[in-house]
Design a protein around this motif. Sequence first.
Motif, PDB file in Angstrom:
ATOM      1  N   HIS A 123      34.243  43.572  38.513  1.00  0.00           N
ATOM      2  CA  HIS A 123      34.592  42.189  38.859  1.00  0.00           C
ATOM      3  C   HIS A 123      35.877  42.101  39.665  1.00  0.00           C
TER       4      HIS A 123
ATOM      5  N   THR B  82      35.665  31.613  37.308  1.00  0.00           N
ATOM      6  CA  THR B  82      36.877  32.443  37.297  1.00  0.00           C
ATOM      7  C   THR B  82      37.779  32.055  36.135  1.00  0.00           C
TER       8      THR B  82
ATOM      9  N   SER C  40      35.210  41.713  43.416  1.00  0.00           N
ATOM     10  CA  SER C  40      34.860  40.388  43.932  1.00  0.00           C
ATOM     11  C   SER C  40      36.093  39.554  44.230  1.00  0.00           C
ATOM     12  N   LEU C  41      37.072  39.628  43.353  1.00  0.00           N
ATOM     13  CA  LEU C  41      38.300  38.853  43.603  1.00  0.00           C
ATOM     14  C   LEU C  41      39.048  39.397  44.806  1.00  0.00           C
TER      15      LEU C  41
ATOM     16  N   ALA D  43      42.785  33.454  41.206  1.00  0.00           N
ATOM     17  CA  ALA D  43      42.144  34.718  41.553  1.00  0.00           C
ATOM     18  C   ALA D  43      43.179  35.840  41.687  1.00  0.00           C
ATOM     19  N   TYR D  44      44.297  35.544  42.349  1.00  0.00           N
ATOM     20  CA  TYR D  44      45.347  36.549  42.545  1.00  0.00           C
ATOM     21  C   TYR D  44      45.942  36.991  41.211  1.00  0.00           C
TER      22      TYR D  44
ATOM     23  N   GLN E 266      31.832  35.296  42.727  1.00  0.00           N
ATOM     24  CA  GLN E 266      32.879  34.696  43.560  1.00  0.00           C
ATOM     25  C   GLN E 266      32.650  34.815  45.068  1.00  0.00           C
TER      26      GLN E 266
ATOM     27  N   LEU F 189      43.398  39.040  39.227  1.00  0.00           N
ATOM     28  CA  LEU F 189      43.218  40.369  39.811  1.00  0.00           C
ATOM     29  C   LEU F 189      44.411  41.268  39.495  1.00  0.00           C
TER      30      LEU F 189
END
Length: 639
Positions: A370, A337, A373-374, A42-43, A316, A46
């Motif tokens: 999106h 993801t 969300s992350l 996720a990181y 997420q 993003l």
Amino acid sequence: MNRRDFLHSSSLAGLGCMMPFDNVLFNKNGAIEQSIQYKALAYGLLKDWCDGMIRQLIIKPSDPEIHGMMQCPACDVVHARFSDAVYPFFYMAKATGKEKYLEAGIAVMEWSKNVTLPDGSWTNDLNPNSWNGTTVFGAIALAETLKYHGDLLDTNRYGAWKERLGKAAAFIYEKFETIDATNVNYGATNIYALYLVGELLEEPKYTARSQKLAAEVKHYFTQPNYLLYGEIKPSAHKKSAKGLPGVDLGYNVEESLNSIVMYALHTGDRELLVLLQKSLESHLEFMLPDGGWDNSWGTRMFKWTYWGSRTCDGCQPAFSMMAGFNPAFGTAVIKNTELLKRCTSEGLLHGGPHYLSHGIKPCLHHTFTHAKSLATVLDQWGHLPEINKKTLLPREKADGTRYFKELDTVLFSRGNWRGTISAYDAEYYHKEDFRQATGNSLGILYHQKVGLLCAASMAVYKMMEPLNQQPAPGRDIALTPRLETYENGVWYTNLYDLSASFSTEDKMGEIQISGNVKLKNEARETVENTAADFELVYRCSKDLIKITAKTPKAITGQTAFVIPIISPSGEMVNQPNKNSVAIQKEKGEVLISANVPLKIDTLTTNRTFNMVPGVEALPITVFFIKGINHIELTIIIND
């Protein structure tokens, strides 16, 4: 501490989210390891998206009309909601300590003055008369920025932004008094927006309204499957001719349910949490084994892309935060993801798996929504349950059929095959139908070895929301497998037969789904001078899919069954004989054969592309021929 010193210390904190890769705890608990892997996924994604958005950012302080504006690579319009990106930019500023993210966040938020109205709202587009209900999403983004990262702002700007938030809150408080003020996604999202803003601004009337809306939304879940309904016009309560409600998977899992879950968890509403667990579990039945969402039947599928919905935020938050209730929710967010990452190139999220192979530019809207969300998941990380992929998704382990009464839609599974047949007759817009899969059509066909094989599109691609959809490239060919004929240039197909129904049977290792359909045009008129009534039968065993279409009437003209097979450019295609076509995929060969000749609809690129759901396909047409009033088509997978 000045801002530069703060950013430096923040960069150390941000690196902390990556440091566990060297932590010895890695070797002690696989579940913790996989949770860390999800966080890293996720990181990293993003950060990639934030960098990609910065590359689209106009920096020209001398011109406040364009300074802070983000340009869309694909569209000739300005997606004015891009100021929502303030939140992911500020998250990344604190996580990395880099000035560029903070400057980008300030720039996009300050630019939003260009779409501010006197009533406190932001318009969705540059036109001051455009829709302003999306202010609810901007309010959430700004509130989360101030709540979690307001310490990055100087006192004056913090105060100004907080005042601006108050004006937006006053607008949404008046705009959405009830859940059904418009489509359910607005009322549902306002639940969390007013709670969040009410707490931040210490305004009790907002939290009171939030509580009221939360009580109302409990009545917007279908029976028996607890699907959130209300994505339909002119009223959220409109029922179809079959008495079915308006449900859209994409808006539910990527927007509405996020808000309701966030509210329920923050307030400890146990009754709502029980309801939400049931709802998320039912929605999860429609996630495919690779993390894609099957919204082939949804009322707003005109915005369906394989990973979700084009202008929503992503699944997420809700599924991550509820993973403690059902670990399969954790599997879902990781797989989805991963899919988002596969659909990302040069820092921007593309609207489907085959945008790159077909040379389609990405719409910026997908990325800035999106990204929020992350950022939400990462800001809430300390409160999340363990998240890993140990638990299979429902559709990975399914065998047999699962019928959704409120959708008149059935999911079938046998061996590696997964599919969806729909006779759902809900129409999103009462004045014009944006036809999703219906008429006993095959909305999805998926094989766990070779992946997606069939996916519905709109019957005819239409720009219901021209500022939120990309124009179709080239010739529009529907991707939904179907029966069709033409009379005087008018198209007749079972895709417009909203009265169709089907029955299911599962015996001797074979699932059979069968029903009668009529060939109709968009005005719902039945074709007259050739056969209109057909029996359409789908059979699924562990080894093959068989589709049969037959009619007792005489066929004149050219009537056919069309089955576009999902296949990106580059996959080898050959026709070993006139009655079969073979497509070589990475993990197996897809062989389509029939009792009559097959015709490949050859285009310039040898592939058609459809924005819904963002894939390329090889259109294969199976014509009825003189003396044969039935077609039998078989699909098998060879090693």
